[in-house]
Structure formats: structure tokens, C-alpha cells
Motif scaffolding. Sequence first.
Motif, PDB file in Angstrom:
ATOM      1  N   SER A 142      40.653  29.179  50.558  1.00 47.37           N
ATOM      2  CA  SER A 142      41.943  29.861  50.615  1.00 47.37           C
ATOM      3  C   SER A 142      42.873  29.298  49.548  1.00 47.37           C
ATOM      4  CB  SER A 142      42.575  29.705  51.998  1.00 47.37           C
ATOM      5  OG  SER A 142      42.674  28.333  52.352  1.00 47.37           O
ATOM      6  N   ILE A 143      43.582  30.216  48.868  1.00 48.83           N
ATOM      7  CA  ILE A 143      44.500  29.847  47.791  1.00 48.83           C
ATOM      8  C   ILE A 143      45.861  30.458  48.095  1.00 48.83           C
ATOM      9  CG2 ILE A 143      44.954  29.903  45.312  1.00 48.83           C
ATOM     10  CD1 ILE A 143      41.959  30.595  44.924  1.00 48.83           C
ATOM     11  N   GLY A 144      46.876  29.623  48.178  1.00 47.05           N
ATOM     12  CA  GLY A 144      48.234  30.114  48.390  1.00 47.05           C
ATOM     13  C   GLY A 144      48.930  30.343  47.059  1.00 47.05           C
ATOM     14  N   THR A 145      49.640  31.467  46.937  1.00 43.63           N
ATOM     15  CA  THR A 145      50.389  31.744  45.712  1.00 43.63           C
ATOM     16  C   THR A 145      51.307  32.931  45.942  1.00 43.63           C
ATOM     17  OG1 THR A 145      50.203  31.978  43.304  1.00 43.63           O
ATOM     18  CG2 THR A 145      48.764  33.380  44.658  1.00 43.63           C
ATOM     19  N   ASN A 146      52.271  33.129  45.065  1.00 48.29           N
ATOM     20  CA  ASN A 146      53.137  34.310  45.103  1.00 48.29           C
ATOM     21  C   ASN A 146      52.401  35.510  44.513  1.00 48.29           C
ATOM     22  OD1 ASN A 146      55.536  32.648  45.782  1.00 48.29           O
ATOM     23  ND2 ASN A 146      56.655  34.436  45.030  1.00 48.29           N
ATOM     24  N   ARG A 147      52.470  36.638  45.189  1.00 48.73           N
ATOM     25  CA  ARG A 147      51.843  37.851  44.668  1.00 48.73           C
ATOM     26  C   ARG A 147      52.485  38.247  43.337  1.00 48.73           C
ATOM     27  NH1 ARG A 147      48.795  42.280  46.085  1.00 48.73           N
ATOM     28  NH2 ARG A 147      49.442  44.263  45.188  1.00 48.73           N
ATOM     29  N   GLY A 148      51.646  38.474  42.322  1.00 46.64           N
ATOM     30  CA  GLY A 148      52.131  38.919  41.032  1.00 46.64           C
ATOM     31  C   GLY A 148      52.711  37.830  40.158  1.00 46.64           C
ATOM     32  N   SER A 149      52.674  36.586  40.619  1.00 40.26           N
ATOM     33  CA  SER A 149      53.241  35.476  39.851  1.00 40.26           C
ATOM     34  C   SER A 149      52.254  35.015  38.780  1.00 40.26           C
ATOM     35  CB  SER A 149      53.559  34.309  40.785  1.00 40.26           C
ATOM     36  OG  SER A 149      52.348  33.758  41.314  1.00 40.26           O
ATOM     37  N   ILE A 150      52.729  34.115  37.902  1.00 41.24           N
ATOM     38  CA  ILE A 150      51.800  33.531  36.934  1.00 41.24           C
ATOM     39  C   ILE A 150      50.787  32.644  37.651  1.00 41.24           C
ATOM     40  CG2 ILE A 150      53.210  33.726  34.866  1.00 41.24           C
ATOM     41  CD1 ILE A 150      54.215  30.906  35.339  1.00 41.24           C
ATOM     42  N   GLY A 151      51.149  32.117  38.813  1.00 39.29           N
ATOM     43  CA  GLY A 151      50.183  31.378  39.616  1.00 39.29           C
ATOM     44  C   GLY A 151      49.068  32.287  40.097  1.00 39.29           C
ATOM     45  N   HIS A 152      49.427  33.474  40.559  1.00 40.84           N
ATOM     46  CA  HIS A 152      48.454  34.467  40.995  1.00 40.84           C
ATOM     47  C   HIS A 152      47.534  34.838  39.836  1.00 40.84           C
ATOM     48  CE1 HIS A 152      47.793  38.687  43.011  1.00 40.84           C
ATOM     49  NE2 HIS A 152      46.701  37.952  43.015  1.00 40.84           N
ATOM     50  N   PHE A 153      48.134  35.045  38.655  1.00 36.90           N
ATOM     51  CA  PHE A 153      47.348  35.397  37.479  1.00 36.90           C
ATOM     52  C   PHE A 153      46.332  34.307  37.150  1.00 36.90           C
ATOM     53  CE2 PHE A 153      46.633  35.361  32.883  1.00 36.90           C
ATOM     54  CZ  PHE A 153      46.251  36.661  32.647  1.00 36.90           C
ATOM     55  N   VAL A 154      46.778  33.048  37.143  1.00 37.69           N
ATOM     56  CA  VAL A 154      45.874  31.943  36.820  1.00 37.69           C
ATOM     57  C   VAL A 154      44.775  31.809  37.873  1.00 37.69           C
ATOM     58  CG1 VAL A 154      45.745  29.414  36.660  1.00 37.69           C
ATOM     59  CG2 VAL A 154      47.425  30.671  35.315  1.00 37.69           C
ATOM     60  N   ALA A 155      45.123  32.054  39.148  1.00 31.65           N
ATOM     61  CA  ALA A 155      44.102  31.998  40.193  1.00 31.65           C
ATOM     62  C   ALA A 155      43.003  33.027  39.928  1.00 31.65           C
ATOM     63  CB  ALA A 155      44.740  32.239  41.558  1.00 31.65           C
ATOM     64  N   LEU A 156      43.396  34.240  39.582  1.00 28.47           N
ATOM     65  CA  LEU A 156      42.408  35.284  39.301  1.00 28.47           C
ATOM     66  C   LEU A 156      41.581  34.953  38.065  1.00 28.47           C
ATOM     67  CD1 LEU A 156      44.573  38.468  39.980  1.00 28.47           C
ATOM     68  CD2 LEU A 156      42.811  37.493  41.459  1.00 28.47           C
ATOM     69  N   LYS A 157      42.242  34.425  37.030  1.00 25.32           N
ATOM     70  CA  LYS A 157      41.539  34.043  35.812  1.00 25.32           C
ATOM     71  C   LYS A 157      40.570  32.884  36.062  1.00 25.32           C
ATOM     72  CE  LYS A 157      42.663  36.497  32.148  1.00 25.32           C
ATOM     73  NZ  LYS A 157      41.651  37.067  31.229  1.00 25.32           N
ATOM     74  N   ALA A 158      40.975  31.945  36.899  1.00 22.87           N
ATOM     75  CA  ALA A 158      40.101  30.809  37.217  1.00 22.87           C
ATOM     76  C   ALA A 158      38.852  31.286  37.943  1.00 22.87           C
ATOM     77  CB  ALA A 158      40.859  29.781  38.060  1.00 22.87           C
ATOM     78  N   LEU A 159      39.038  32.205  38.883  1.00 19.94           N
ATOM     79  CA  LEU A 159      37.887  32.750  39.601  1.00 19.94           C
ATOM     80  C   LEU A 159      36.956  33.487  38.631  1.00 19.94           C
ATOM     81  CD1 LEU A 159      39.712  34.118  42.783  1.00 19.94           C
ATOM     82  CD2 LEU A 159      38.176  32.145  42.691  1.00 19.94           C
ATOM     83  N   GLU A 160      37.541  34.284  37.754  1.00 22.43           N
ATOM     84  CA  GLU A 160      36.742  35.018  36.778  1.00 22.43           C
ATOM     85  C   GLU A 160      35.963  34.064  35.880  1.00 22.43           C
ATOM     86  OE1 GLU A 160      37.790  38.747  33.960  1.00 22.43           O
ATOM     87  OE2 GLU A 160      38.612  36.843  33.258  1.00 22.43           O
ATOM     88  N   SER A 161      36.608  32.956  35.473  1.00 22.96           N
ATOM     89  CA  SER A 161      35.947  31.995  34.582  1.00 22.96           C
ATOM     90  C   SER A 161      34.731  31.358  35.231  1.00 22.96           C
ATOM     91  CB  SER A 161      36.938  30.901  34.167  1.00 22.96           C
ATOM     92  OG  SER A 161      37.219  30.011  35.242  1.00 22.96           O
TER      93      SER A 161
END
Length: 325
Positions: A142-161
Amino acid sequence: MTASRRQFLRYGTAATAAIAADTLRIAAFPGAGTARAQGRPLLKAGDQKGGLRALLESADALRGLSYDIQWTEFPAAAPLAEALNAGAVDCGPIGDAPAIFALAAGTRIRLIGANRSDPYGTAILVRPHSALKTAADLKGKSIGTNRGSIGHFVALKALESAGLRPEDANIRFLPPADAKLALTSGSVDAWATWEPYTAMAETSGHARVLVSGRGLWSGLSYLAATDAALAARRAVLADFLQRVVRAQAWSYQHVPEFSATLARIIGISPEAARLQFERRRTQWQKIDDALIAEQQRTADFYLKAGLLRQRLDARTTFDTGFAIA
């Protein structure tokens, strides 16, 4: 009353009850209460965690204003975007990813100034002794973050990587204060956030960086202004932006002084203030075709991830009429 205005007022009511948690703070400079009586323009400036205000005040960059400034502070870009949409603030700093979210939702803003920072501090944090070691370890976590934030973006990019899909992790949308508490208590396994929250968590010993934003995020952020403010106070916005740019240059020539002011205004430790400031190395830059192309790639990534309903043309979201000295 519009839906966006009602949404902001709901946020504002909750925020007033949580001032101690840095959810919302309002301050006027040098005398917003008498601005109309004196005939001076009033700029309603939004801020995130006191960053812009600290920058301008520490550099003494607000001397000789021909207008007044009313500051409103927000803990993240999402509530700031809501305030911009509601017309409660005229301008404010916003990262590239949350700007895309706001624009795609119909928020009537333009991006008038751009800066780039080292993206390290936009990161995924875990508890100090967590067994997680790499982005691949986030599978099923589980990953906590603000929806649409740069944190959310980095979380998605990290998963993709790591060859993972967004649904391979449980992303929980939480504001910074709640996400920090959830990580500390063990309610989430990781927290995807940004500065100064990353530096605060590191220097307090509450978290460590699992995945930094380097190689994942562009480091781009903007000064956004509402269409209404651009129409009515364009000269004021141009002056404000130039003061920010000059103050940023001053700040890196006076690191101790600025770090102390930043710590005081946003209420964090001097160690955290200096750490996040020094490693960001923020520089304002011209909005050109290459920068717009980067913003388009970020928008297209969100479309691919299913977070946008239709493609956003990034070029139309910029106002390139503001020069950067």
C-alpha cells in the motif's frame, strides 16, 4: 454558488479546524485589509507549505510593492488547485502533474512561469527498518499519496520502472498529514511525497527514501494564474513573477539566511529546511518548445495510466508572454 466554489468552501471549513496541522494559513502583506480603500490592487497569492512567501520575505523582495498581497497556504497542490478554480486565489505554485490534473478538470488557469528542481526529494518513503529495498518490492503493498500529485506521478513511474502496473500496488489517496501518520503507524507500507515532507521525515528519523524521483520525474513546477487574474492584474502578476525569480537567485547566494527564514515561516526544523532547499537547486527558466514537450509527455503518461479521460494539449495551457529575467 458554483460546484467548484462549494468544494473549496468545504475544504476551507475543514482547514480552519486544522490550522495547527498546516492545512491552511492566511496572512496579508503589507495591508490587504485596506487595499480597496487605498485603491491599491490586491494579489491573492496561494502558497504550498510557505515556500514562496519564505523565499520573497527572506530576500527582502517585497519592498516597494505597488500592490498588496494576501497569502493563503495549502499543504498540497490539490487544494490549491481547488482554490484557483473557485477564484479564492489568483496564483500559486504547482507541480507539472497536479497542474495537468487541474487543467484536465477544467480549472481556468494558465502556466506563466516555470522552474526546474532536482527531483530527488519527490520520492517514495518507507519506515526506517522496512524490508522493502527496491521499487519491485512495492508489488502488493500500500502506498499513500495525494491523487494527481507529483508524489502520485512518481509512484506510478516507480511501479512502471519495475515492470509493474498501477493495480499491482494499493494506492491510497491521503493528504500529506494523514499519509505521514499512516506510514508511521503502519497503515500503509510507503508514502509517495515531495519536499519539504521528504526532508522532514528523513531528518526526524521517521522514514527513509526507497525510490527517489531522479530518472522518474522532470522536476518541473510552475507559477499558475487564473484567467480572471491574467485579465485584470497581468502587470501585477508579471512583477510578482520577476520578484520570485530574483529572490530564487538570491537564495542560493545566502543559503543560511534563507534556510532559517524558511524554517521559521513553515514551521519545520532548520536541518530539514536546509536539506530540502540545498538539494532542490531550483532554477527558473524560459517556457520554450522543449519544456512544453516535456509537459506533454507527462500528460500523455497520465492518459495512458487511465487518469485522464482525454488527451490534454499542453501547449494551450501555457501563457508565454511573461519573460524570465
